[in-house]
Design a protein around this motif. Structure first.
Motif, short mmCIF file in Angstrom:
data_model
loop_
_atom_site.label_atom_id
_atom_site.label_comp_id
_atom_site.label_asym_id
_atom_site.label_seq_id
_atom_site.Cartn_x
_atom_site.Cartn_y
_atom_site.Cartn_z
N LYS A 1 0.95 -1.15 0.01
CA LYS A 1 0.12 0.23 -0.09
C LYS A 1 1.32 1.12 0.07
O LYS A 1 0.29 2.04 -0.48
N MET A 2 1.93 1.42 0.66
CA MET A 2 2.58 2.32 0.95
C MET A 2 3.47 2.75 -0.99
O MET A 2 3.78 4.28 -0.90
N LEU A 3 4.05 1.84 -1.09
CA LEU A 3 4.80 1.81 -2.41
C LEU A 3 4.02 2.55 -3.63
O LEU A 3 4.01 3.06 -4.16
N ARG A 4 2.51 2.09 -3.59
CA ARG A 4 1.15 2.59 -4.38
C ARG A 4 1.11 4.38 -4.12
O ARG A 4 0.96 4.82 -4.97
N GLU A 5 0.79 4.23 -3.30
CA GLU A 5 1.01 5.66 -2.29
C GLU A 5 2.08 6.39 -3.63
O GLU A 5 1.83 7.86 -2.28
N ALA A 6 3.27 5.81 -2.64
CA ALA A 6 3.84 7.27 -3.23
C ALA A 6 4.46 6.63 -4.55
O ALA A 6 6.02 7.59 -5.57
N GLY A 7 3.52 5.91 -5.66
CA GLY A 7 3.33 6.08 -6.76
C GLY A 7 4.20 5.04 -8.12
O GLY A 7 3.86 5.18 -8.85
N ALA A 8 4.14 3.90 -7.03
CA ALA A 8 4.89 2.73 -7.82
C ALA A 8 3.72 2.64 -8.74
O ALA A 8 2.54 2.23 -8.10
N ARG A 9 4.30 1.88 -11.00
CA ARG A 9 3.49 1.37 -11.37
C ARG A 9 2.56 0.39 -11.28
O ARG A 9 1.50 0.08 -10.79
N GLU A 10 3.29 -0.44 -10.80
CA GLU A 10 3.72 -2.01 -10.56
C GLU A 10 4.42 -2.28 -8.80
O GLU A 10 5.68 -2.28 -9.80
N VAL A 11 3.41 -3.74 -8.59
CA VAL A 11 4.39 -4.61 -7.11
C VAL A 11 3.78 -5.49 -7.30
O VAL A 11 2.86 -6.17 -7.14
N HIS A 12 5.02 -6.02 -7.55
CA HIS A 12 4.86 -7.27 -8.10
C HIS A 12 5.46 -7.89 -6.37
O HIS A 12 7.05 -8.23 -6.88
N LEU A 13 5.27 -8.64 -5.87
CA LEU A 13 5.57 -9.68 -4.46
C LEU A 13 6.12 -10.86 -5.30
O LEU A 13 5.67 -12.13 -5.12
N ARG A 14 7.65 -11.49 -4.18
CA ARG A 14 7.98 -12.34 -4.59
C ARG A 14 9.14 -13.13 -2.43
O ARG A 14 9.29 -12.01 -2.15
N ILE A 15 8.52 -13.52 -2.56
CA ILE A 15 8.91 -14.54 -1.35
C ILE A 15 9.77 -15.56 -1.29
O ILE A 15 9.96 -16.27 -2.18
N ALA A 16 11.18 -15.10 -0.48
CA ALA A 16 11.89 -15.82 -0.43
C ALA A 16 12.12 -16.91 0.61
O ALA A 16 12.98 -17.30 1.31
N SER A 17 10.88 -18.02 0.39
CA SER A 17 10.50 -19.28 0.96
C SER A 17 9.20 -19.93 0.93
O SER A 17 7.86 -18.53 0.49
N PRO A 18 9.20 -21.07 1.22
CA PRO A 18 7.76 -21.50 0.59
C PRO A 18 6.83 -20.91 1.36
O PRO A 18 6.70 -19.66 2.67
N PRO A 19 5.40 -21.11 1.38
CA PRO A 19 3.94 -20.39 2.09
C PRO A 19 3.85 -20.61 3.96
O PRO A 19 4.20 -22.13 3.88
N LEU A 20 3.97 -20.04 4.50
CA LEU A 20 3.65 -20.38 5.74
C LEU A 20 2.31 -21.01 6.45
O LEU A 20 1.93 -20.52 6.25
N THR A 21 2.39 -22.03 6.45
CA THR A 21 0.85 -22.88 6.08
C THR A 21 0.45 -23.23 8.19
O THR A 21 -0.82 -24.06 7.86
N ARG A 22 1.54 -23.62 8.72
CA ARG A 22 1.60 -24.85 9.86
C ARG A 22 1.87 -24.05 10.72
O ARG A 22 3.00 -23.53 11.17
N PRO A 23 1.14 -24.35 12.52
CA PRO A 23 2.11 -23.53 13.37
C PRO A 23 3.65 -24.41 13.82
O PRO A 23 4.46 -24.70 13.34
N CYS A 24 4.28 -23.13 14.61
CA CYS A 24 5.49 -23.16 14.90
C CYS A 24 5.00 -23.90 16.14
O CYS A 24 5.53 -23.46 17.16
N PHE A 25 5.69 -25.17 16.92
CA PHE A 25 6.16 -25.58 18.44
C PHE A 25 7.31 -25.77 18.90
O PHE A 25 7.67 -26.53 19.79
#
Length: 351
Positions: free
Chosen positions: A254-278
């Motif tokens: 949201k901040m990048l769009r408000e700052a004028g970014a034309r497109e924002v492509h998010l790339r995550i350097a890990s898999p999706p976190l889908t389980r709790p950690c014990f």
């Protein structure tokens, strides 16, 4: 909880909720080893514990450095003059001028006293299932974990992220600080310029561990600020290390769009976190995890980015040149027997 109940039934009185206090009571209550050297009580106490830990036990004359048998947490020994130091991160040795000696092995107790170092194996079941989040997020980039530099690991995940999910854009921006290495790797692999599109306030801590959603939202606003002249009119590839609750990712996009970014492509350097950690990480319920109950497109829509991609699980092994890692929070395959049973119960709808 089971160990606390066991100890309380034997007369122990607890002053805190700390796991370390549980270990202290276990050592003290181990009457079978009362007339033998303390190392025997420590061995028997550690064999009653199931999970991730790196304990330092100090007495008047000795230090005992203990690491869990699964190798889930790092623990290293350094030499300082005529003595030894112990740290969970090797970067601490550089600060005090100590020299790295070796890692404490899984299932090992290293005794340090006036005689030097002595090794005792409390378990012969030894694995090297280091928590992947140590590499991805927790450790400092100037630390080495089991002979692999954290910065080099993260940079390689950035290169692999480019190979797996590149998109046309103008610049690469990393989320300070734990994502900067991955952003550098992505930029090098893609040939795109790496830009400082976000500035971090150095006096604000990590928002992921804040106790409430309101505090996490406030923390993100105070911690990060976009550089308008860098992102305005640009197609931005935003590199982040992980998505937990999604608070930070949503706010940054949201901040990048408000700052004028034309497109924002998010790339995550890990898999999706889908389980709790014990294993000591503050992620205990499915409700706290954005990716636990939603598919990729639903997550992308909630974050508000143009495209979204996560790193594959296979890339984590490749980045570290490893055959073993704990990926429980990504896959649900818990390395310890206790939590494997919990996950099986959850699949059956019993948990």
């Amino acid at each position: 909880v089971q160990l606390r109940d066991y100890l309380e039934n034997k007369g122990s009185l607890f002053q805190s909720s700390s796991d370390s206090e549980v270990l202290a009571h276990l050592i003290k209550k181990e009457t079978r080893s009362a007339h033998r050297p303390r190392i025997h009580s420590i061995v028997e106490a550690l064999n009653m514990i199931e999970g991730a830990f790196a304990f330092l036990i100090m007495t008047a004359n000795r230090i005992y450095a203990c690491r869990d048998k699964y190798g889930l947490r790092p623990l290293s020994i350094g030499r300082l003059g005529d003595g030894y130091v112990v740290s969970s991160e090797t970067c601490a040795f550089e600060v005090i001028g100590a020299e790295f000696v070796r890692d404490v092995a899984p299932g090992e107790i290293v005794t340090i006293d006036r005689h030097g170092l002595r090794s005792t194996d409390y378990s012969m079941y030894k694995r090297h299932q280091m928590c992947a989040m140590e590499y991805i997020y927790f450790a400092r980039p100037d630390s080495d974990i089991e002979s692999c530099n954290v910065h080099a690991f993260r940079k390689e995940t950035g290169r692999l992220l480019f190979e797996e999910s590149h998109v046309d854009a103008d610049i690469v921006v990393g989320v300070p600080d734990s994502s900067l290495s991955a952003a550098m790797g992505y930029a090098e692999a893609s040939g795109l310029p790496y830009e400082m599109g976000l500035i971090k306030n150095k006096y604000i801590g990590r928002t992921f561990i804040q106790p409430s959603q309101e505090l996490r939202e406030k923390g993100v606003r105070m911690k990060l600020a976009p550089v308008r002249s860098i992102v305005r009119g640009r197609r931005v590839i935003l590199i982040d290390d992980s998505v937990v609750r999604g608070t930070t990712s949503r706010r940054i996009v949201k901040m990048l769009r408000e700052a004028g970014a034309r497109e924002v492509h998010l790339r995550i350097a890990s898999p999706p976190l889908t389980r709790p950690c014990f294993y000591g990480v503050d992620i205990s319920t499915y409700e706290e995890l954005l990716c636990a109950r939603k598919n990729l497109d639903e997550v992308r829509a909630l974050i508000g980015c143009d495209t979204l991609a996560f790193l594959s699980k296979e890339a984590l092994f490749k980045a570290g040149g490893r055959s073993e890692l704990c990926l429980a929070c990504f896959t649900g395959h818990y390395p310890t027997a206790l939590y494997r049973r919990i996950e099986e119960a959850n699949k059956d709808g019993k948990f």
